[in-house]
Design a protein around this motif. Structure first.
Motif, mmCIF file in Angstrom:
data_model
loop_
_atom_site.group_PDB
_atom_site.id
_atom_site.type_symbol
_atom_site.label_atom_id
_atom_site.label_comp_id
_atom_site.label_asym_id
_atom_site.label_seq_id
_atom_site.Cartn_x
_atom_site.Cartn_y
_atom_site.Cartn_z
ATOM 1 N N TRP A 1 -0.027 1.705 10.278
ATOM 2 C CA TRP A 1 0.145 2.367 8.985
ATOM 3 C C TRP A 1 0.869 3.698 9.161
ATOM 4 O O TRP A 1 1.777 4.028 8.392
ATOM 5 N N ILE B 1 -5.274 8.366 7.204
ATOM 6 C CA ILE B 1 -5.418 7.003 7.691
ATOM 7 C C ILE B 1 -6.541 7.018 8.722
ATOM 8 O O ILE B 1 -6.465 7.732 9.714
ATOM 9 N N VAL C 1 -6.362 5.617 3.537
ATOM 10 C CA VAL C 1 -6.164 4.245 3.990
ATOM 11 C C VAL C 1 -7.242 3.962 5.031
ATOM 12 O O VAL C 1 -7.325 4.670 6.038
ATOM 13 N N GLY D 1 0.812 -1.215 0.000
ATOM 14 C CA GLY D 1 0.000 0.000 0.000
ATOM 15 C C GLY D 1 0.842 1.260 0.000
ATOM 16 O O GLY D 1 0.554 2.221 -0.719
#
Length: 87
Positions: free
Chosen positions: A36, A77, A25, A12
């Motif tokens: 992440w 995110i 995300v 990703g």
């Protein structure tokens, strides 16, 4: 679809840095958001001020900058529940 530990996060991140566009995300949990976030900081040269977390703990008010056309690219995110929250 990859098994645990096979590199989904890095795939990703590679996609993000390849396209050089704003990226969202979506994660199942706040722990995944933190994973992440830390991996983006470890593996990219994206300005940490351009990486935003959206969870019940981190509701960073600067995410408006994420959509600012003057910023080269940003990463948002978030958990599914924060994206779908209507309150």
């Amino acid at each position: 679809v990859l098994p645990c530990g096979a590199g989904k996060t890095l795939v990703g991140i590679l996609a993000t840095v390849t396209i050089k566009k704003n990226t969202v995300v979506l994660c199942n949990s706040a722990a995944s958001v933190e994973q992440w976030y830390n991996e983006y900081k470890n593996w990219t040269n994206i300005d940490p001020n351009c990486i935003f977390r959206l969870t019940s703990k981190y509701n960073e008010k600067s995410e408006e900058k994420f959509w600012n056309s003057e910023m080269k690219a940003g990463v948002l995110i978030a958990t599914y529940s924060m994206i779908t929250y209507t309150g």
